[in-house]
Design an enzyme around this catalytic site. Sequence first.
Site, PDB file in Angstrom:
ATOM      1  N   ASN A 173     -10.031  -0.336   0.826  1.00 45.90           N
ATOM      2  CA  ASN A 173      -8.699  -0.281   0.686  1.00 45.90           C
ATOM      3  C   ASN A 173      -8.112  -0.641  -0.617  1.00 45.90           C
ATOM      4  O   ASN A 173      -8.373  -1.865  -1.000  1.00 45.90           O
ATOM      5  CB  ASN A 173      -7.805  -0.806   1.728  1.00 45.90           C
ATOM      6  CG  ASN A 173      -6.369  -1.165   1.768  1.00 45.90           C
ATOM      7  OD1 ASN A 173      -5.923  -0.804   0.817  1.00 45.90           O
ATOM      8  ND2 ASN A 173      -5.801  -1.446   2.771  1.00 45.90           N
ATOM      9  N   CYS A 206       0.895  -1.495   0.179  1.00 49.08           N
ATOM     10  CA  CYS A 206      -0.122   0.131   0.072  1.00 49.08           C
ATOM     11  C   CYS A 206       0.796   1.234  -0.140  1.00 49.08           C
ATOM     12  O   CYS A 206       0.453   2.379  -0.374  1.00 49.08           O
ATOM     13  CB  CYS A 206      -0.787  -0.079   1.177  1.00 49.08           C
ATOM     14  SG  CYS A 206      -1.960  -1.473   1.234  1.00 49.08           S
ATOM     15  N   HIS A 227      -3.342   7.094   3.243  1.00 48.26           N
ATOM     16  CA  HIS A 227      -3.841   5.555   2.553  1.00 48.26           C
ATOM     17  C   HIS A 227      -5.019   5.464   3.146  1.00 48.26           C
ATOM     18  O   HIS A 227      -5.340   5.554   4.657  1.00 48.26           O
ATOM     19  CB  HIS A 227      -2.602   4.616   2.985  1.00 48.26           C
ATOM     20  CG  HIS A 227      -2.969   3.308   2.680  1.00 48.26           C
ATOM     21  ND1 HIS A 227      -3.661   2.952   1.412  1.00 48.26           N
ATOM     22  CD2 HIS A 227      -3.170   2.006   3.349  1.00 48.26           C
ATOM     23  CE1 HIS A 227      -3.992   1.757   1.319  1.00 48.26           C
ATOM     24  NE2 HIS A 227      -3.621   1.151   2.511  1.00 48.26           N
TER      25      HIS A 227
END
Length: 330
Positions: free
Chosen positions: A287, A116, A257
């Site tokens: 996500n 990520c 994020h």
Amino acid sequence: MPARSTVILGTGAYAPERVLTNHDLSRLVDTSDEWIRARSGIRERRIAAADEATSDMAVHAGRRALADAGAVASEIDLLIVATVTPDHPMPATACIVQHRLGVPTQAACFDLNAACSGFIYGLDIACAMLGSGRHKKALVIGAEKLSSIVDWKDRGTCLLFGDGAGAVVVGMSAKPGIGLIGTRLGALGENTGLLQIPAGGSRTPTSPKSIARGDHFIKMKGKEVFKLAVRLMEEAARDILEQHGLAANQIGLVIPHQANLRIIEAIAQYLELPVDRFFVNVDRYGNTSSASIPIALDEARLTGRIKPGELTLLVAFGAGLTYGSALIRW
Ligand SMILES: CC(C)(COP(=O)(O)OP(=O)(O)OC[C@H]1O[C@@H](n2cnc3c(N)ncnc32)[C@H](O)[C@@H]1OP(=O)(O)O)[C@@H](O)C(=O)NCCC(=O)NCCS
């Protein structure tokens, strides 16, 4: 020669059409819309079509970023695709995207796996390669089809993830004081086991046994990852601010994020910033790993959340555990 800075010339994003709501998920696993919203802030996520691969989404986002930058593919001499869900283990998805977009054969093209944090890692590498003078214009893409590595029977993970892609065109500017001001990257390698796909690599090649165990899917220790995510993102944000002699309240917008709204709220609290200083779209996408920050960056620009002259702080963490932050003045 006057100092030149690396700048983001354009952004673009793509999200697949299909929306999977929390209600839809509650028909797959024992969960509820209330539980998912309370624990993660997620309402829905996008899921790519069966015949839509990571490169397809990357190409859409890349085209949009090029158009936004007023650039054409033939100008790109560096193409980085950050992803943990490449079309194939080999070759690099970047080469597939290169061909589809018409990026010249002289361009350096490679994939990057920092989970990520991949987009921030990619941005930093692009800036360094452009800064060296050996490359002139880069396309940095974060693209993921996480639905292909999620265990749809595991209620502890399947609620969190979605598919999508985001991209930026990076170039050089002679204008002083703008662009990518700095980055801070790192990794806590002792925590690789907290978030991983155990099989499918050289340690445990895919086999009927590994498939029966579900080891080709994401395995995560959610609580431990949560705590480290807050600590690492706070640290990455503080470090970069300190390096540049800035206070948190000098940041116009933080683009974190998008993993979990509670993680974002905790970081806001630790940095003593109001939550509305943070860009949030985790409610709509979940996500999307390396695509999360470039999708948010594109939306933030399109909705006027980023103002000329202001500072934007990008901050991420991911499997590895990797982490990173970047400061940009527009
Ligand atoms: C996954 C996550 C949302 C779970 O939230 P949590 O508050 O830690 O919840 P827990 O895992 O402790 O589970 C609490 C309870 O809810 C249950 N539960 C877990 N998932 C559930 C779901 N989808 N629906 C309903 N109940 C669920 C658990 O079984 C547990 O029940 P128990 O207390 O009877 O054992 C959270 O840990 C998280 O977001 N972690 C970070 C993950 C992340 O960001 N990963 C990506 C990194 S890039």
